[in-house]
Design a protein around this motif. Structure first.
Motif, PDB file in Angstrom:
ATOM      1  N   ALA A  58     -11.325   5.925   1.871  1.00 21.50           N
ATOM      2  CA  ALA A  58     -10.198   4.783   2.148  1.00 21.50           C
ATOM      3  C   ALA A  58      -9.752   3.964   0.840  1.00 21.50           C
ATOM      4  CB  ALA A  58     -10.628   3.817   3.338  1.00 21.50           C
ATOM      5  N   ASP A  59      -8.692   3.733   0.655  1.00 18.77           N
ATOM      6  CA  ASP A  59      -8.221   3.155  -0.762  1.00 18.77           C
ATOM      7  C   ASP A  59      -7.453   1.843  -0.605  1.00 18.77           C
ATOM      8  OD1 ASP A  59      -5.643   3.981   0.693  1.00 18.77           O
ATOM      9  OD2 ASP A  59      -4.976   4.458  -1.315  1.00 18.77           O
ATOM     10  N   HIS A  60      -7.868   1.026   0.803  1.00 20.93           N
ATOM     11  CA  HIS A  60      -7.254  -0.317   1.197  1.00 20.93           C
ATOM     12  C   HIS A  60      -7.949  -1.403  -0.164  1.00 20.93           C
ATOM     13  CE1 HIS A  60      -4.811   0.869   4.371  1.00 20.93           C
ATOM     14  NE2 HIS A  60      -5.697   1.498   4.537  1.00 20.93           N
ATOM     15  N   HIS A  66       0.817  -1.101   0.001  1.00 21.88           N
ATOM     16  CA  HIS A  66       0.006   0.036   0.031  1.00 21.88           C
ATOM     17  C   HIS A  66       0.847   1.269   0.197  1.00 21.88           C
ATOM     18  CE1 HIS A  66      -2.546   3.129   1.865  1.00 21.88           C
ATOM     19  NE2 HIS A  66      -3.279   2.654   1.029  1.00 21.88           N
ATOM     20  N   GLU A  83      -5.412  17.036   3.510  1.00 22.45           N
ATOM     21  CA  GLU A  83      -6.556  16.619   3.736  1.00 22.45           C
ATOM     22  C   GLU A  83      -7.524  17.688   3.886  1.00 22.45           C
ATOM     23  OE1 GLU A  83      -9.171  13.759   6.780  1.00 22.45           O
ATOM     24  OE2 GLU A  83      -7.019  14.471   7.483  1.00 22.45           O
ATOM     25  N   TRP A 137       0.780   5.300   0.666  1.00 23.37           N
ATOM     26  CA  TRP A 137      -0.004   6.411   1.115  1.00 23.37           C
ATOM     27  C   TRP A 137       0.038   7.427   0.271  1.00 23.37           C
ATOM     28  CZ3 TRP A 137      -2.516   4.721   5.245  1.00 23.37           C
ATOM     29  CH2 TRP A 137      -2.085   3.857   6.156  1.00 23.37           C
ATOM     30  N   ARG A 138      -1.343   8.113   0.483  1.00 21.74           N
ATOM     31  CA  ARG A 138      -1.292   9.335  -0.490  1.00 21.74           C
ATOM     32  C   ARG A 138      -1.060  10.518   0.378  1.00 21.74           C
ATOM     33  NH1 ARG A 138      -7.804   8.166  -1.460  1.00 21.74           N
ATOM     34  NH2 ARG A 138      -7.396   8.047   0.935  1.00 21.74           N
ATOM     35  N   THR A 176      -2.755  12.951   1.203  1.00 24.00           N
ATOM     36  CA  THR A 176      -3.883  13.399   2.023  1.00 24.00           C
ATOM     37  C   THR A 176      -3.999  12.468   3.412  1.00 24.00           C
ATOM     38  OG1 THR A 176      -5.578  12.063   0.701  1.00 24.00           O
ATOM     39  CG2 THR A 176      -5.402  14.532   0.531  1.00 24.00           C
ATOM     40  N   ASP A 177      -3.316  11.113   3.163  1.00 21.53           N
ATOM     41  CA  ASP A 177      -3.437  10.048   4.197  1.00 21.53           C
ATOM     42  C   ASP A 177      -2.343  10.692   5.418  1.00 21.53           C
ATOM     43  OD1 ASP A 177      -5.383   8.590   3.041  1.00 21.53           O
ATOM     44  OD2 ASP A 177      -3.912   7.590   1.952  1.00 21.53           O
ATOM     45  N   LYS A 221      -8.862  11.135  -3.119  1.00 20.95           N
ATOM     46  CA  LYS A 221      -8.389  11.928  -1.944  1.00 20.95           C
ATOM     47  C   LYS A 221      -8.637  11.502  -0.722  1.00 20.95           C
ATOM     48  CE  LYS A 221      -6.881  15.711  -4.996  1.00 20.95           C
ATOM     49  NZ  LYS A 221      -6.863  17.228  -5.098  1.00 20.95           N
TER      50      LYS A 221
END
Length: 386
Positions: A131-133, A43, A55, A45-46, A48-49, A128
Motif C-alpha cells: 500500500a502506498d497511501h 493519490h 498485479e 493509482w498505480r 498494479t492497483d 508495486k
C-alpha cells in the motif's frame, strides 16, 4: 492612473490589516490564526492497483528475483566445495577466472548476487504491491508522561516479582552461569584467528621469525635502502635522515640471487626497515640503559609506526620530530623517540649502534623490543627502556 491617495500598501498608516496584526503595544507581528493544513497531494493509482494482470505479473517478477537469490546461494555452496578456499577440489591446483582466484571470484559473485536479488525484490515489492497511501502521525513530546513512566516501573517490578527471580536464587544463579559460559565458545574460536607469535617462531626456524624479533643481529651493517651501500659516521651531516635496511637484505650469491638463509625477503624488509639520523651529541637524551646506543650523535630507530604500522620518514630537523603521514603520530627522536602527539601508544623501538673494524655503522644486537604496532600478546604500555 492613481494619485497615491486612493490605495495604500500594507504596513502604512490606514491599513486595517496592519493594525490587526500588531499586539496593540507596538510589538512584533502576531498571526491571527495558524497556517491552514495544506493537506496531502491527490493519490495517484498505480497500474498494479487497478489492473489484476499487472498485479499478478509483478508478483511473478518478485518471486523470480527471490528465486534467483536462492539459486545464487546454492551456487555459493557449490563453488565453495568445487574450487576450495586454498585451491581446487584436490587442495593443490589453484584455479583462476580472468587472472583472479576462482574461489574468490565465484564466492564473491554468488554471495553478492544473492543479496542483490533479495534487495531488488524487496524494492519492487514495496513499489508495486505494498500500500502506498500517505500516513500522517502527529508529533508529540519524546518524553513519556509521568503516569506512563510510573506504570512502566510498576509493570517491570510486577514482572520481576511474578518471575520469582529474587526468591529463587538457584534458578537465578544457574541462569547467570549458563549465560556466562556462553563466552567460552567465542574464546575457543579465537584460536582460528591464526597462529600465536610463539607458534610462528617455533615453526619457522629462519632468523627473525615471529613478531618479537627481526633479522638484525650483532655486527650486521646498516646500509642505505634501495642501493645497499654501507654507512660511515662521516657520511652523515648534522640534521641528515637516511632510510636504511640490514645488510642481509642485499646479500646475493654468484648468480645475483638474494642470500637470506631461508628468510622471506618481504618479511625481513618490512620488520627490519630503520631510519638513521644525526644530531649534535648534546641534543640526545637517551633513555636509561641506552647511553651507549648512539655513535657521535647518530641514532637508529625502527621505521615502522607503533600505531598501525605505517612507514615513516617525515623528519623535522629543528625539533627532531618524526611524523607519521597516516595518522600524524609524532615521535621525538632526541628523547628516545617518545610520542609527543597522535594515537601511537609507545615510542619507536631503537636499534643500538656501534662501529665495526672497517669504520661502518653496525648493530650491537637485534631490537630489544618488538617493532611495529602493539598486538594482543604485548602490552602497549610495556617499558621500552631495556
Amino acid at each position: 492612473m492613481s494619485n497615491g491617495h486612493d490605495s495604500h500598501l500594507p504596513g502604512l498608516p490606514g491599513d486595517d490589516s496592519h493594525d490587526a496584526a500588531h499586539d496593540g503595544h507596538g510589538g512584533a507581528l502576531v498571526p491571527e490564526e495558524p497556517i491552514p493544513n495544506p493537506g496531502l497531494p491527490e493519490h495517484v493509482w498505480r497500474p498494479t492497483d487497478v489492473d489484476a494482470k499487472a498485479e499478478r505479473r509483478a508478483e511473478r517478477q518478485i518471486a523470480t528475483l527471490f528465486g534467483l537469490s536462492t539459486v545464487c546461494v546454492v551456487l555459493f555452496v557449490v563453488s565453495y566445495v568445487v574450487f576450495g578456499v586454498n585451491g581446487g577440489a584436490d587442495g593443490k591446483s589453484v584455479r583462476t577466472i580472468g587472472g583472479l582466484g576462482a574461489s574468490n571470484v565465484a564466492l564473491g559473485v554468488t554471495l553478492g548476487g544473492a543479496l542483490l536479488f533479495i534487495g531488488v525484490g524487496l524494492i519492487q515489492w514495496a513499489r508495486k504491491l505494498m500500500a502506498d497511501h500517505e500516513i500522517v502521525e502527529m508529533r508529540h513530546p519524546a518524553r513519556s508522561s509521568d503516569e506512563d513512566r510510573e506504570e512502566t516501573v510498576r509493570v517491570l517490578a510486577l514482572g520481576a516479582d511474578e518471575s520469582g527471580i529474587a526468591r529463587r536464587p538457584l534458578v537465578r544463579n544457574s541462569l547467570l552461569g549458563a549465560v556466562g559460559v556462553l563466552i567460552a565458545p567465542a574464546v575457543v574460536l579465537l584460536k582460528d584467528l591464526g597462529p600465536t607469535n610463539r607458534d610462528v617462531t617455533d615453526s619457522q626456524p629462519y632468523p627473525g621469525a615471529g613478531l618479537e624479533h627481526t633479522v638484525w643481529d650483532k655486527g650486521m651493517r646498516v646500509v642505505r635502502d634501495v642501493v645497499g651501500t654501507p654507512i660511515r659516521p662521516g657520511d652523515l651531516e648534522i640534521g641528515d635522515l637516511v632510510n636504511a635496511e640490514p645488510a642481509m637484505i642485499f646479500e646475493v650469491d654468484d648468480e645475483g640471487e638474494p642470500v637470506l638463509e631461508g628468510v622471506p625477503l618481504q618479511i625481513a624488509k618490512s620488520k627490519g626497515a630503520v631510519v638513521v639520523v644525526r644530531m649534535l651529541p648534546g641534543e640526545n637524551k637517551p633513555a636509561p640503559g641506552r647511553e651507549n646506543w648512539a655513535v657521535d650523535g647518530i641514532l637508529c630507530y625502527s621505521k615502522i609506526c607503533t600505531h598501525v604500522g605505517c612507514p615513516i620518514s617525515l623528519y623535522e630537523k629543528k625539533t627532531h620530530h618524526l611524523l607519521c603521514p597516516c595518522h600524524q603520530s609524532t615521535f621525538d627522536l632526541a628523547d628516545a623517540a617518545k610520542v609527543v602527539f597522535g594515537p601511537a601508544a609507545r615510542p619507536l623501538p631503537q636499534l643500538p649502534l656501534m662501529v665495526d673494524d672497517d669504520g661502518y655503522l653496525v648493530a650491537q644486537s637485534d631490537f630489544k623490543e618488538p617493532v611495529g604496532p602493539s598486538y594482543w600478546e604485548r602490552d602497549s604500555q610495556q617499558s621500552t627502556s631495556k
